[in-house]
Design an enzyme around this catalytic site. Structure first.
Site, short mmCIF file in Angstrom:
data_model
loop_
_atom_site.label_atom_id
_atom_site.label_comp_id
_atom_site.label_asym_id
_atom_site.label_seq_id
_atom_site.Cartn_x
_atom_site.Cartn_y
_atom_site.Cartn_z
CB SER A 1 -0.89 0.00 1.24
OG SER A 1 -1.56 1.24 1.40
CE1 TYR B 1 -4.03 -1.96 5.18
CE2 TYR B 1 -3.41 0.30 4.64
CZ TYR B 1 -3.76 -0.97 4.24
OH TYR B 1 -3.85 -1.26 2.90
#
Length: 256
Positions: free
Chosen positions: A140, A153
């Protein structure tokens, strides 16, 4: 391009994983698809079969369970007798930060986004060495750019990127390539499953007009194309790379 290749894709029941499965099917790959939602996996498998007339192997699995992870590799080798490409796509996302002290969410994110990938990859490595295969991790933009309220995250994806680099260093001499793709915002169910409201999700997508230099979020099909490239011979001299696919968001000063 992949007519003789066996490709294992985790998180193939929806989003980027499902789109990637269909894209590989179009290239003739022999697919093994894993996920928690059996009905969705069957839908993905049907779409793949329509592309290639090859029926994918479906493996319902919870990657947080070690026995399930072991069963994935055992099943792939039992059915296909080899493994050429591992796509570590499965991942979860929750709003959380150190101020809330929620270690349950932290542990869950790291279990799925880091630990399960480490274990699955470890089990796959001996088979990938035999085929001189490739690993593609779906990371990501959050691995390199901090976002408020997403600390665990972001940390998990940063760990995944460094895992990619370390593994590339280790496996390069054995002719196994390891790379990551790092998407920016891509509309999938991951945000809804994280507990974001429809209004919050729509606001985030609208913000992409400013935060992403190309003025929009990405698509699952665009992510699938990058994954296909990194797994293919077209990137035969690429390893240890974390390839941003974020519409230029990492260059933008606008906050998401």
């Amino acid at each position: 391009m992949f007519s003789s290749k066996v490709v294992l894709i985790t998180g193939a029941s929806s989003g980027i994983g499902a789109a990637t499965a269909v894209r590989f099917a179009a290239e003739g790959a022999k697919l093994a698809l894993t996920g928690r939602n059996l009905e969705n996996l069957q839908t993905t498998a049907q779409k793949c079969e329509e592309k290639s007339q090859l029926k994918p192997v479906i493996i319902k699995a919870d990657l947080d369970l070690d026995d399930d992870v072991k069963n994935i590799i055992n099943t792939v080798i039992k059915v296909y007798e080899k493994l050429d490409v591992l796509i570590n796509n499965a991942g979860i996302f929750f709003i959380s930060n150190p101020e809330d002290g929620n270690m349950e969410v932290y542990d869950k994110i790291f279990s799925t986004n880091v630990r399960s990938i480490y274990l699955l990859t470890s089990l796959a490595i001996p088979h990938l060495i035999k085929t001189k295969g490739a690993i593609v991790n779906v990371s990501s933009l959050a691995a390199i750019r901090p976002f408020a309220l997403f600390t665990p995250y972001c940390m998990s994806k940063a760990a995944l990127d460094h895992f990619t680099r370390c593994l590339a260093l280790q496996l390069g001499p054995k002719q196994v390539r390891v790379n990551s793709v790092n998407p920016g915002v891509v509309p999938t169910d991951i945000h809804r499953r994280a507990g974001m409201s429809a209004e919050q999700i729509q606001f985030m997508y609208e913000k992409c007009k400013d935060s992403h230099l190309l003025g929009r979020p990405g698509t699952v099909d665009e992510a699938a194309e990058v994954i296909l490239f990194l797994a293919s011979e077209k990137s035969s001299f690429v390893t240890g790379e974390t390839l941003l696919m974020d519409g230029g968001c990492h260059l933008s000063s606008a906050a998401l």
